[in-house]
Every structure is written in structure tokens, then in C-alpha cells.
Design an enzyme around this catalytic site. Structure first.
Site, PDB file in Angstrom:
ATOM      1  N   HIS A  37      -8.508  -1.057  18.757  1.00  0.00           N
ATOM      2  CA  HIS A  37      -8.148   0.189  18.071  1.00  0.00           C
ATOM      3  C   HIS A  37      -9.414   0.770  17.427  1.00  0.00           C
ATOM      4  O   HIS A  37      -9.600   0.749  16.226  1.00  0.00           O
ATOM      5  CB  HIS A  37      -7.072  -0.099  17.012  1.00  0.00           C
ATOM      6  N   GLY A  84       0.871  -1.183   0.000  1.00  0.00           N
ATOM      7  CA  GLY A  84       0.000   0.000   0.000  1.00  0.00           C
ATOM      8  C   GLY A  84       0.901   1.225   0.000  1.00  0.00           C
ATOM      9  O   GLY A  84       1.622   1.458   0.977  1.00  0.00           O
ATOM     10  N   SER A 143      -3.995  -1.909   8.279  1.00  0.00           N
ATOM     11  CA  SER A 143      -5.322  -1.750   7.669  1.00  0.00           C
ATOM     12  C   SER A 143      -6.434  -1.957   8.697  1.00  0.00           C
ATOM     13  O   SER A 143      -6.351  -2.839   9.546  1.00  0.00           O
ATOM     14  CB  SER A 143      -5.504  -2.772   6.530  1.00  0.00           C
ATOM     15  N   ARG A 157     -10.941   5.481   6.211  1.00  0.00           N
ATOM     16  CA  ARG A 157     -12.290   5.980   6.471  1.00  0.00           C
ATOM     17  C   ARG A 157     -12.428   7.445   6.073  1.00  0.00           C
ATOM     18  O   ARG A 157     -11.471   8.199   6.061  1.00  0.00           O
ATOM     19  CB  ARG A 157     -12.697   5.753   7.920  1.00  0.00           C
TER      20      ARG A 157
END
Ligand code: NAI
Length: 308
Positions: free
Chosen positions: A175, A7, A119, A82
Site C-alpha cells: 500500500h 483513533g 495506520s 501524511r
């Protein structure tokens, strides 16, 4: 040593940038599915070498896992972040498929790899990575508590007007905005409990601001944060590569510790060349234990979504 970052988006590129600047590994592979994206980010980072003075090499590749072969550590940041108003948990479907396939590809080319999962929803993605990889539990580390603890120290330092480096404070549990547990009763300013300096209201305010730390940034920036997440991920990798035995909170597989089993959740651990080497026992108050159990239940519900 070789480190792969999967990523090349905001968090992945920042992680790689931190690793290269401090020459944590001689060789970094930055991999992304988007054609040319990782190559571009890697070239941009490489072009800071003459200015910053580092010799570590970073190479960008488009989905070519053969190039990751022999990696000692990988950081998985691939997936969607998000947007304002979203919870980390809403990312589950998309990110689960991505994380599962990335893990399989990494392990195929580097069977002894240690994987750091970033992620979201991170605890569930870490659990998924452990179950789908077949790797020993110590080789799968979820990065979340390290970031949340840094945010906790930031809030404390702002209120106390203290140097963040003088503060000791950790966040355990999941988390997530409602599942993380900033352990204010255990927090100290150079070994002196922060409760010496702060009223109960001030302590509650710091805890609350820490818990919504990520959401606050998402609302301000328009997408989730990357500087502190990248620095936190790189710090975990550095402790592995340099065998530093640093104490971080990380999401690890529990088998009865803290009264929980068959779940990945944030607890204090020592991180070194073995991955997470051991869990550090911590005496929790009744209230903290109750919060930890509630956090476990929420994460377990999320894990169950994977099985549906
Ligand atoms: P981003 O959108 O900037 O980057 C994600 C990258 O993943 C994109 O470049 C995309 O092309 C790539 N990607 C997607 N599918 C892929 C695949 N199958 N293989 C390889 N690459 C793939 O997102 P950002 O901001 O970097 O966030 C990444 C993830 O990290 C999100 O899930 C986010 O919620 C999470 N995160 C976790 C934190 C933590 O403390 N655990 C902190 C901050 C973000």
C-alpha cells in the site's frame, strides 16, 4: 456485537460513522488518546441517529481500554497521517510505537479479537501487529488494497463512463505509491476485459492515476483522505461481523503464497467471521510477478527498519 475503533481522527471517526449508520455492530467504542476527543466525535455521530434512523450505539472514550473489553473486531487508525509531499513510509517511527502499544492494550482486554490495521505504513504496521500480538495470522488484516481497488474502479469508471459497481478490478502488492500494483489486465466491465474499451495509453494513465491516488488527494486537501478510507475500513469490518465472505485485497501474512514469505502484503482474500479466511490464488503474468517481487522487497526493507 462490539467493535472498537482506535483513533477518532479523520479516518477513525469516518469508519465509526459508516459502521453506525448501517448498524453493522450494536455497540461501537471509539477510543482516542486526546482528552475528550473521542467523546465529542461519538456524541456528534450519535446525534445523527434521529435523522438517519439507526439504533446502534457509539461511545467515545479517552484511552480507557477496559471499555473495549469483549470486542470482536478493532480497527486501528491511531497515528499521524501524511502531509503533502510526505510518503507513507516516513510515518514509520512514530506510528510503530503507537500501533504496538494499542495492539497490546486491545489484546489484553479482548484475547479473541480480529484487528484491522489502517495506520501507515500499513503493510509494515500490520506485520508489526502480527508479530507483537501473538494472535493467529488470520486475525490480523491490513486495510489498503480495499481502498486502492476502490480508487482503481473510480479511475476506470471516469474513463469508461461506467458505474463503479459494474467494474471488477483489484490492486495487489504494497500500500504505497510505488509498491501497489493495479491489475489492469484482470480488470473487467461486467466480465468484459477493460482492454476491449481502452487503448494501452489510456490503461497506463489509469494505472498511474490509481497509484498516486492518495498523494493527489493529500496535495489537494492538505492532509490524507478519509471518506474512502473510512468506507473501505467499514466494508472490511462488515464482512467480518456479518460473515459475508467478501473478496477484498488485504495485507495478510504470506508463507510461500505468491512466492513470498514472512511478510504482510496485499493479495486477494476472503474475509468472514474468521478474519481473513483464505488467500485466493491468482495467476500473475511474468511482468506482474516481477512487480509483486519488487513490491515485496520494498516492504521488506521497511520491515527491517523496525528491527534496527
Ligand atoms: P488523524 O490525525 O486525523 O487521526 C489520528 C488520531 O489518532 C488522532 O485523533 C490522534 O489523537 C490519535 N492517536 C494518536 N496516538 C494515539 C494513541 N496512542 N492511542 C489512541 N489514539 C491515538 O489521522 P487520520 O487521517 O485519521 O489517519 C490515521 C492513520 O491512517 C494515518 O497513519 C494515515 O496515514 C493512515 N491512513 C491509512 C489508509 C490506508 O488505506 N491504510 C488511508 C488513509 C489514512
Amino acid at each position: 456485537m462490539k467493535v472498537t475503533v482506535v483513533g477518532a481522527g479523520a479516518v477513525g471517526a469516518t469508519t465509526a460513522d459508516n459502521l453506525v449508520r448501517r448498524s453493522v455492530a450494536e455497540e461501537i467504542i471509539l477510543l482516542d488518546i486526546k482528552e475528550g476527543f473521542a467523546e465529542g466525535k461519538a456524541q456528534d455521530i450519535s446525534q445523527t441517529a434521529a435523522l438517519l434512523g439507526f439504533d446502534a450505539k457509539i461511545k467515545g472514550v479517552t484511552n480507557d481500554y477496559a471499555q473495549t473489553a469483549g470486542s470482536a473486531v478493532a480497527v486501528i487508525t491511531s497515528g499521524i497521517p501524511r502531509k503533502p509531499g510526505m510518503t507513507r513510509e516516513e510515518l514509520i517511527g512514530t506510528n510503530a510505537n503507537i500501533v504496538k502499544s494499542v495492539v497490546e492494550n486491545l489484546v489484553k482486554h479482548s484475547p479473541d479479537i480480529i484487528i484491522v490495521i489502517v495506520s501507515n505504513p500499513m503493510d509494515t504496521m500490520t506485520y508489526l501487529a502480527l508479530k507483537s500480538s501473538g494472535l493467529p495470522k488470520n486475525r490480523i488484516i491490513g486495510m489498503g488494497g480495499t481502498l486502492d481497488s476502490a480508487r482503481f474502479k473510480y479511475q476506470l469508471s471516469e474513463k469508461l463512463n461506467a458505474s463503479p459497481a459494474d467494474l471488477n478490478a483489484i490492486v495487489i502488492g504494497g500500500h504505497g505509491d510505488t509498491t501497489m500494483i493495479p491489475l489492469i489486465q484482470h480488470a473487467t466491465w461486467n466480465s468484459i476485459p477493460v482492454s476491449t474499451f481502452l487503448t494501452k495509453e489510456e490503461q497506463d494513465d489509469i494505472v498511474q492515476k490509481t497509484m498516486v491516488g492518495g498523494a493527489t488527494l493529500t496535495a489537494l486537501i492538505g492532509t490524507s483522505a478519509w471518506y474512502a478510507p473510512g468506507a473501505a475500513s467499514a466494508a472490511v469490518v462488515e464482512s467480518i461481523v456479518r460473515d459475508q465472505n467478501k473478496l477484498f485485497t488485504a495485507s495478510v501474512y504470506l508463507e510461500g503464497e505468491f512466492g513470498q514469505e514472512d511478510i504482510n502484503l496485499g493479495v486477494p482474500v476472503i474475509i468472514n467471521k474468521n478474519g481473513w479466511d483464505r488467500i485466493v490464488p491468482l495467476e500473475l503474468s511474468d511482468e506482474e510477478s516481477q512487480k509483486f517481487n519488487a513490491s515485496a522487497e520494498a516492504v521488506r526493507n521497511m520491515n527491517n527498519v523496525l528491527k534496527e
